[in-house]
Design an enzyme around this catalytic site. Structure first.
Site, short mmCIF file in Angstrom:
data_model
loop_
_atom_site.label_atom_id
_atom_site.label_comp_id
_atom_site.label_asym_id
_atom_site.label_seq_id
_atom_site.Cartn_x
_atom_site.Cartn_y
_atom_site.Cartn_z
N GLN A 188 3.11 9.92 0.87
CA GLN A 188 4.39 9.19 0.82
C GLN A 188 5.18 9.50 -0.45
OE1 GLN A 188 2.55 5.18 1.95
NE2 GLN A 188 4.53 5.10 2.96
N GLY A 217 0.83 -1.20 0.00
CA GLY A 217 0.00 0.00 0.00
C GLY A 217 0.86 1.24 0.00
N CYS A 252 6.58 0.10 7.07
CA CYS A 252 6.12 1.22 6.26
C CYS A 252 7.23 1.62 5.29
CB CYS A 252 5.78 2.40 7.18
SG CYS A 252 5.25 3.87 6.30
N LEU A 253 6.85 1.86 4.04
CA LEU A 253 7.84 2.25 3.02
C LEU A 253 8.56 3.54 3.42
CD1 LEU A 253 5.63 1.51 -0.10
CD2 LEU A 253 7.62 0.19 0.65
N HIS A 298 -2.02 7.61 7.19
CA HIS A 298 -1.07 8.47 6.46
C HIS A 298 -1.74 9.77 6.01
CE1 HIS A 298 2.76 6.46 6.01
NE2 HIS A 298 2.21 5.34 5.59
N HIS A 320 -3.82 1.59 8.11
CA HIS A 320 -2.47 2.14 8.00
C HIS A 320 -2.43 3.30 7.00
CE1 HIS A 320 2.09 1.44 7.80
NE2 HIS A 320 1.87 2.26 6.78
N GLU A 321 -3.04 3.08 5.82
CA GLU A 321 -2.96 4.10 4.77
C GLU A 321 -3.82 5.33 5.08
OE1 GLU A 321 -0.61 3.68 2.83
OE2 GLU A 321 -0.33 1.52 3.02
ZN ZN Z 1 3.10 3.51 5.64
#
Ligand code: ZN
Length: 158
Positions: A52, A47, A89-90, A135, A131-132
């Site tokens: 991000q 995701g 997380c990226l 963000h 999670h997203e």
């Molecule tokens: Zn993340």
């Protein structure tokens, strides 16, 4: 299409609230293409949210292995229960920890065709959506970690 740089923790853009998408135009479509390409390129990402890649818009791409889903302006209608799983997380590379998320969620969003879609999510999809959506509100998973764990970078990241 272009691969965009993934913003890392410490950059204040990740701490801001993203704005709603008012009109689905070419710019939005192009950003989705870039987000999908960027997510695909990570290899282990499931995701990605627009902040991000440095864009403060309420847009998410989720791909749990069945093809990418484009999500615009998601709203949590309902959430129930809890699940505790390890996540990464990226934007926080190499860091993994257990996070408590809702076990079930009902989320309403707009798709790329401008249609309202309601999704009933459980398990990984519920966790990923939670999670997203965090963000989009400037929240990172490290804010919610119960216990950090040692894992390699093969772990799925969001
Ligand atoms: Zn993340």
């Amino acid at each position: 299409m272009a691969i965009r740089n993934i913003v890392k923790e410490g950059d204040e853009v990740l701490r801001k609230r993203s704005k709603e998408v008012k009109e689905i135009n070419d710019k939005i479509r192009e950003l989705f293409e870039d987000m999908k390409e960027t997510l695909r390129k990570t290899g282990n990402g499931i995701g990605i949210a627009a902040p991000q890649v440095g864009i403060l818009r309420r847009m998410i791409v989720i791909d749990l292995g069945e093809g990418p889903i484009e999500i615009i302006n998601p709203v949590i209608i309902e959430q129930q229960g809890e699940q505790v799983e390890v996540e990464g997380c990226l934007s926080v590379p190499g860091v993994f920890g257990e996070v408590k998320r809702p076990a079930q969620m009902v989320v309403e969003y707009t798709n790329l065709d401008g249609e309202k879609v309601k999704v009933e999510a459980t398990d990984l999809l519920a966790r990923c959506l939670s999670h997203e959506i965090d963000h989009l509100d400037g929240i990172l998973f490290i804010d919610k970690v119960i216990r950090y764990v040692d894992l390699n970078d093969e772990q799925e990241q969001e």
